[in-house]
Structures are given as structure tokens and as C-alpha cells.
Design an enzyme around this catalytic site. Sequence first.
Site, short mmCIF file in Angstrom:
data_model
loop_
_atom_site.label_atom_id
_atom_site.label_comp_id
_atom_site.label_asym_id
_atom_site.label_seq_id
_atom_site.Cartn_x
_atom_site.Cartn_y
_atom_site.Cartn_z
CD GLU A 149 54.64 -119.34 -7.01
OE1 GLU A 149 54.35 -119.46 -8.21
OE2 GLU A 149 54.02 -118.55 -6.26
NE ARG B 208 47.07 -116.73 -14.72
CZ ARG B 208 48.33 -117.07 -15.01
NH1 ARG B 208 48.83 -118.23 -14.59
NH2 ARG B 208 49.08 -116.26 -15.74
CE LYS C 216 50.80 -113.09 -13.89
NZ LYS C 216 52.10 -113.16 -13.20
#
Length: 291
Positions: free
Chosen positions: A183, A51, A150
Site C-alpha cells: 500500500e 472498522r 488503523k
Amino acid sequence: MLKVYLDGEYVDADKAAISVYDHAVLYGDGVFEGIRAYDGILFRLEEHIKRLYDNANAIKLDIPLSMGEMSNIVVETVRVNQLRDAYIRLVVTRGKGDLGLDPRKCLKPTVFCIADKITLYPPEMYETGMKVIISSIRRNRGDSIDPQIKSLNYLNNILAKIEANNLGYPEAIFLNQEGYVVECTGDNIFIVKDGILITPPVEAGALVGITRKTAIEIAEEKGIKVQERLFTPYNLYTADECFLTGTAAEAIPVVEVDGRLIGDGKPGPVTKLILSGFKDVIKVKGTRVYE
Ligand code: PMP
């Protein structure tokens, strides 16, 4: 004194410093991962590394290390600190540049890795569940900064956290620009309705959470039907159960949203099943730090 990995060296935590010209400091330009070690086992390390590289690619940041080398840095950082249970922060910044924002001026990414501890919420909250709010701040749109990345740019999340803090709540839920639940500031969200486990699709504006994926796998193994689909605040208020997932938070029940009780106001049966399943998988699925 904890040792921190910084650009090829392990240095004392209080000496580990990066340049004020680093574009992470000046512009929040970089990517990161939060990883946990449980009893000497790094949980889903390869997925975190993958990721990180995907996200670096998405912001066109070339990491001058292979994925294997990056994994070794994480393992070594835990090992040199002789930790068994740890929360690891792995960060790759655009590097040192000048005061302009042109990333071409940043010649070499800065890489650092901290292995430490983290406690987000009091342990009793995992038993009794948490009370949360829906933030008035919307998740930033995917066509500006995609929440699937992220990145070190967490101001959207921090502003929602400040709102939660001001109102006396530990966490806030984000809606996307269309008003769907997506989220939280640092966690993914699940609801249960009529026995079905539902979580928003990441494309709607959520991180591709590794704990989220784990929760889905646990549910499927236990024969619980899972749907990745959009839902609204109304669906959340009227859900039977709700819980959040994240590497730092792990899996935690939610029993109240905006003053509305979720179900009977206690962690429900599906939530408990996922939480106990999570405790089982964390110690087996992973990379060993010690022989
Ligand atoms: N959403 C956000 C915004 C996060 O910061 C995190 C924590 N990394 C998550 C979701 C959960 O992701 P993961 O389970 O991979 O830690």
C-alpha cells in the site's frame, strides 16, 4: 470557529485539548477513522464505525459508547458546523493514564471528532496523475502491529512520507518485508495489467480500505475482472495503469514510479472508469446529515 466534539461536549476548535497524560500523546495508543461527507451525505459511515470498533477490539480498547451513539457523534459534529462537504477525523484514545505504559492505568477512553476540510493534492494531479516512489522503509510486519489496524501509531507511515518529501514526491509506496507491494503511506494501491484490476490482499500488509472496497465494487459492476493478489515492484513498473485510493486522497492516478513511466505516462482507461464511477457513488451511498 469550528466546534469539535470532545468527550460529550462541543467545544471551540482552539479550546479542544486533551491531557498530556493521554496515552495517545505519550504512546500513540488508540484508533481512528477518516470519513468524508459529500454534499451532506456521510460516505459509508457504518463501515467506518464498524472498522473503528473492530480495530479498538484488536488493541483491546473498550469503547464506552454504542456504534449508534458513535455514528450520531459524527453526524452531529458535521451538523453543528453546518458543513456539507467535510473530512471528519474520529479518534478514540486509550485515555489519560500515568507515565508508565500500562494501559490498565487509563480508566476512560478519550473520544473526539473533528469535521473540517482536507486537500491532499492539487486538483490538476487528479487529471494528469502523480509521480511516486517506492519507499526504502518497509511496511511494519503484521505480527508486530498489523497494518490492517488503523491505529494512532503512524510512525511507519510518517517515516516513508518524510522520505518521499525529501526526494520531492507527494506519496511513497510500501513493500512488505517479503518485498511485495502492499500500500502507500495513506492509500491503497491498484494496478491494471491486460485489462485485469489487481490490488494486494490486505493480509499482506495493507489497511482494509473502504475506498479500496468501493473501487473493487465499481470495477465489478462495470464488468472489469478484479484480482486480490501479490505483486512485485517489477509488476508495478510494467503495469499498464496504476491508481491509489483513500478517503482523503479519494481515487488518484499514478503515472510514474521510481522514474519509470506507467503505461504511456497518462491516466489509463480503467483508471478513468473507476474515477468517474467513484464520483457517481459518493453522493448516493451514505447517511444523510440533514433532513
Ligand atoms: N492505507 C492507509 C495506511 C491509510 O491510512 C488509508 C487511509 N485511511 C488507506 C489505506 C485507505 O483507507 P480508506 O479508503 O478506508 O480511507
